[in-house]
Motif scaffolding. Structure first.
Motif, mmCIF file in Angstrom:
data_model
loop_
_atom_site.group_PDB
_atom_site.id
_atom_site.type_symbol
_atom_site.label_atom_id
_atom_site.label_comp_id
_atom_site.label_asym_id
_atom_site.label_seq_id
_atom_site.Cartn_x
_atom_site.Cartn_y
_atom_site.Cartn_z
ATOM 1 N N HIS A 145 32.563 -29.111 56.641
ATOM 2 C CA HIS A 145 32.942 -29.072 55.230
ATOM 3 C C HIS A 145 31.996 -29.906 54.377
ATOM 4 O O HIS A 145 31.249 -30.765 54.856
ATOM 5 C CB HIS A 145 34.386 -29.553 55.039
ATOM 6 N N ILE A 146 32.050 -29.606 53.097
ATOM 7 C CA ILE A 146 31.404 -30.423 52.066
ATOM 8 C C ILE A 146 32.538 -31.015 51.233
ATOM 9 O O ILE A 146 33.405 -30.287 50.754
ATOM 10 C CB ILE A 146 30.475 -29.583 51.170
ATOM 11 N N LEU A 147 32.538 -32.323 51.098
ATOM 12 C CA LEU A 147 33.587 -32.996 50.332
ATOM 13 C C LEU A 147 33.011 -33.584 49.059
ATOM 14 O O LEU A 147 32.077 -34.393 49.092
ATOM 15 C CB LEU A 147 34.233 -34.109 51.164
ATOM 16 N N PHE A 148 33.593 -33.169 47.946
ATOM 17 C CA PHE A 148 33.313 -33.800 46.662
ATOM 18 C C PHE A 148 34.431 -34.829 46.471
ATOM 19 O O PHE A 148 35.545 -34.483 46.072
ATOM 20 C CB PHE A 148 33.307 -32.755 45.544
ATOM 21 N N MET A 149 34.133 -36.064 46.804
ATOM 22 C CA MET A 149 35.149 -37.115 46.820
ATOM 23 C C MET A 149 35.742 -37.315 45.425
ATOM 24 O O MET A 149 35.008 -37.551 44.458
ATOM 25 C CB MET A 149 34.531 -38.424 47.306
ATOM 26 N N CYS A 150 37.087 -37.222 45.363
ATOM 27 C CA CYS A 150 37.747 -37.389 44.072
ATOM 28 C C CYS A 150 39.231 -37.659 44.282
ATOM 29 O O CYS A 150 40.076 -36.784 44.080
ATOM 30 C CB CYS A 150 37.548 -36.131 43.217
ATOM 31 N N PRO A 151 39.585 -38.884 44.722
ATOM 32 C CA PRO A 151 40.997 -39.209 44.931
ATOM 33 C C PRO A 151 41.774 -39.119 43.614
ATOM 34 O O PRO A 151 41.234 -39.427 42.548
ATOM 35 C CB PRO A 151 40.946 -40.654 45.439
ATOM 36 N N PRO A 152 43.037 -38.704 43.658
ATOM 37 C CA PRO A 152 43.844 -38.591 42.438
ATOM 38 C C PRO A 152 43.898 -39.911 41.673
ATOM 39 O O PRO A 152 44.070 -40.970 42.263
ATOM 40 C CB PRO A 152 45.237 -38.213 42.961
ATOM 41 N N ALA A 164 31.442 -27.872 42.384
ATOM 42 C CA ALA A 164 31.840 -27.349 43.684
ATOM 43 C C ALA A 164 31.762 -25.824 43.707
ATOM 44 O O ALA A 164 31.314 -25.222 44.697
ATOM 45 C CB ALA A 164 33.251 -27.818 44.014
ATOM 46 N N ARG A 165 32.177 -25.172 42.612
ATOM 47 C CA ARG A 165 32.107 -23.702 42.555
ATOM 48 C C ARG A 165 30.661 -23.224 42.613
ATOM 49 O O ARG A 165 30.351 -22.208 43.255
ATOM 50 C CB ARG A 165 32.782 -23.200 41.274
ATOM 51 N N GLU A 166 29.777 -23.937 41.958
ATOM 52 C CA GLU A 166 28.360 -23.576 41.972
ATOM 53 C C GLU A 166 27.786 -23.678 43.386
ATOM 54 O O GLU A 166 27.044 -22.802 43.845
ATOM 55 C CB GLU A 166 27.587 -24.494 41.011
ATOM 56 N N VAL A 167 28.156 -24.752 44.101
ATOM 57 C CA VAL A 167 27.684 -24.926 45.480
ATOM 58 C C VAL A 167 28.259 -23.827 46.372
ATOM 59 O O VAL A 167 27.552 -23.252 47.214
ATOM 60 C CB VAL A 167 28.082 -26.316 46.008
ATOM 61 N N ALA A 179 21.778 -28.350 54.397
ATOM 62 C CA ALA A 179 21.017 -28.937 53.292
ATOM 63 C C ALA A 179 21.946 -29.299 52.132
ATOM 64 O O ALA A 179 21.804 -30.368 51.518
ATOM 65 C CB ALA A 179 19.942 -27.962 52.820
ATOM 66 N N LEU A 180 22.905 -28.439 51.847
ATOM 67 C CA LEU A 180 23.837 -28.719 50.760
ATOM 68 C C LEU A 180 24.820 -29.823 51.142
ATOM 69 O O LEU A 180 25.279 -30.580 50.276
ATOM 70 C CB LEU A 180 24.579 -27.448 50.359
ATOM 71 N N VAL A 181 25.136 -29.931 52.442
ATOM 72 C CA VAL A 181 25.933 -31.066 52.903
ATOM 73 C C VAL A 181 25.200 -32.362 52.586
ATOM 74 O O VAL A 181 25.770 -33.313 52.042
ATOM 75 C CB VAL A 181 26.217 -30.969 54.418
ATOM 76 N N ALA A 182 23.920 -32.412 52.955
ATOM 77 C CA ALA A 182 23.133 -33.624 52.734
ATOM 78 C C ALA A 182 23.025 -33.957 51.251
ATOM 79 O O ALA A 182 22.999 -35.131 50.868
ATOM 80 C CB ALA A 182 21.745 -33.448 53.336
ATOM 81 N N GLU A 183 23.001 -32.921 50.415
ATOM 82 C CA GLU A 183 22.832 -33.155 48.984
ATOM 83 C C GLU A 183 24.126 -33.524 48.276
ATOM 84 O O GLU A 183 24.126 -34.380 47.376
ATOM 85 C CB GLU A 183 22.238 -31.900 48.332
ATOM 86 N N TYR A 184 25.241 -32.911 48.701
ATOM 87 C CA TYR A 184 26.464 -33.050 47.921
ATOM 88 C C TYR A 184 27.631 -33.772 48.607
ATOM 89 O O TYR A 184 28.456 -34.393 47.942
ATOM 90 C CB TYR A 184 26.959 -31.659 47.483
ATOM 91 N N SER A 185 27.741 -33.665 49.927
ATOM 92 C CA SER A 185 28.962 -34.155 50.572
ATOM 93 C C SER A 185 29.061 -35.674 50.495
ATOM 94 O O SER A 185 28.079 -36.390 50.705
ATOM 95 C CB SER A 185 29.035 -33.722 52.033
ATOM 96 N N GLU A 186 30.266 -36.139 50.214
ATOM 97 C CA GLU A 186 30.526 -37.573 50.121
ATOM 98 C C GLU A 186 31.480 -38.054 51.209
ATOM 99 O O GLU A 186 32.081 -39.120 51.082
ATOM 100 C CB GLU A 186 31.106 -37.892 48.739
ATOM 101 N N ASP A 187 31.595 -37.272 52.275
ATOM 102 C CA ASP A 187 32.428 -37.681 53.403
ATOM 103 C C ASP A 187 31.568 -38.458 54.389
ATOM 104 O O ASP A 187 30.723 -37.876 55.074
ATOM 105 C CB ASP A 187 33.030 -36.463 54.095
ATOM 106 N N PHE A 233 41.805 -36.334 49.265
ATOM 107 C CA PHE A 233 40.475 -36.952 49.276
ATOM 108 C C PHE A 233 39.564 -36.392 48.196
ATOM 109 O O PHE A 233 38.609 -37.054 47.774
ATOM 110 C CB PHE A 233 39.813 -36.745 50.639
ATOM 111 N N GLY A 234 39.811 -35.178 47.758
ATOM 112 C CA GLY A 234 38.956 -34.575 46.756
ATOM 113 C C GLY A 234 38.921 -33.065 46.914
ATOM 114 O O GLY A 234 39.908 -32.438 47.305
ATOM 115 N N VAL A 235 37.764 -32.490 46.625
ATOM 116 C CA VAL A 235 37.589 -31.036 46.665
ATOM 117 C C VAL A 235 36.672 -30.680 47.832
ATOM 118 O O VAL A 235 35.581 -31.233 47.969
ATOM 119 C CB VAL A 235 36.991 -30.528 45.344
ATOM 120 N N HIS A 236 37.141 -29.741 48.674
ATOM 121 C CA HIS A 236 36.397 -29.356 49.876
ATOM 122 C C HIS A 236 35.901 -27.917 49.781
ATOM 123 O O HIS A 236 36.571 -27.052 49.219
ATOM 124 C CB HIS A 236 37.278 -29.420 51.130
ATOM 125 N N ILE A 237 34.744 -27.691 50.394
ATOM 126 C CA ILE A 237 34.305 -26.353 50.769
ATOM 127 C C ILE A 237 34.269 -26.349 52.286
ATOM 128 O O ILE A 237 33.580 -27.164 52.908
ATOM 129 C CB ILE A 237 32.907 -26.026 50.212
#
Length: 302
Positions: A145-152, A164-167, A179-187, A233-237
């Motif tokens: 997964h790719i995590l865009f970290m964003c706790p409530p 996240a939709r663009e990714v 490559a997108l994991v390395a660029e965007y994921s915050e997990d 934790f946030g938004v996942h792909i």
């Protein structure tokens, strides 16, 4: 007084003042309370191996443990003289606690004495009739997964979702996932592993965020991507990496578990029969006047 001298004096005191049977002498005495050899042997046998070693090799530890044992006996003796007249409801509280303890002990003794017959044939029947209960292994999935970290309450998800939709769109068009994991994921737990969530899980598995497993099981095929999945934790792909199909364990694999279940069932029925035989029989007597009088205050008014 040194501990060595204490134990020497105690031994002398006991040998002179305590008239005990030669094969079961008093081991500890103070006031009216006594612990004889047989009782102390049982106390020591119930200590842990570490406690026994400490008492055997260190006089300070020995004194502490003996004091605890003696205190426990004195505390128990302190309630032996309770009566309904002197202690009222406290007496009955103790009475029914002891009654419950004795009941549990009696049931444990009964269960230990039950001879369970050979249930192998019944186990095979139970395997056939309750295969889902004993042998079903649900489908499991492996994901990245790719995590865009964003706790409530700590960030604005309205700002995160468009990114996240663009990714996700790029991934569905064939972009390189790692490559997108390395660029965007915050997990921090998966980012350096190409986004791999290194746990096989079934739908709704304990220990995995339910919305994450739900998103993973919505993916139609290996290599596919979920829609955006929001968790604490946030938004996942989520990418589906592999599937272990649902299957059944063989009888031999689950035979011990089925036998254990059947033994418990057999023992439960035996206990129920035993308890039924202890209930008021046809020859028993109930004083209706006494029972009615005691229940009268609780009777519903017309």
């Amino acid at each position: 007084m040194s501990l060595t001298r204490f134990f020497s004096c105690a031994a002398l005191f006991l040998s002179i003042t305590v008239g005990a049977a030669a094969d079961n002498p008093v081991a500890i005495a103070d006031g009216e309370t006594r612990i004889n050899r047989a009782e102390l042997e049982q106390i020591i046998s119930r200590w842990s191996a570490e406690m026994r070693s400490a008492a055997a090799n260190d006089l300070g530890d020995r004194m502490e443990l003996l004091n605890i044992a003696f205190m426990n006996k004195r505390l128990a003796e302190s309630v032996d003289g309770m009566t309904p007249e002197t202690h009222g409801d406290d007496y009955w509280k103790l009475h029914f606690q002891l009654q419950g303890l004795k009941r549990r002990f009696a049931i444990e003794q009964l269960v230990a004495s039950i001879e369970v017959p050979d249930l192998s044939a019944l186990a095979e029947e139970r395997y056939a009739s309750d295969k889902d209960k004993f042998a079903l292994v649900p489908e499991k999935r492996l994901t990245s997964h790719i995590l865009f970290m964003c706790p409530p309450g700590q960030c604005d998800r309205e700002a995160v979702r468009p990114v996240a939709r663009e990714v996700l769109a790029k991934l569905r068009e064939g972009a390189d996932f790692e490559a997108l994991v390395a660029e965007y994921s915050e997990d921090p737990g998966s980012r350096d592993k190409g986004g791999r969530f290194e746990k096989w899980f079934s739908l709704g598995e304990k220990g995995v965020e339910p919305r994450y497993t739900g998103g993973a099981f919505d993916i139609a095929e290996v290599g596919g991507y979920s829609d955006l999945v929001e968790t604490q934790f946030g938004v996942h792909i989520i990418r589906l990496d592999d599937i272990q199909p649902e299957h059944y364990r063989t009888f031999e694999e689950v035979r011990p578990a089925i036998l254990q279940s059947l033994r418990a069932e057999y023992q439960k029925l035996a206990v129920q029969d035993f308890e039924a035989n202890l209930m008021i029989s046809d020859e028993g007597y109930i004083n209706g006047d006494v029972v009615d009088a005691l229940l009268a205050p609780y009777k519903a008014t017309p």
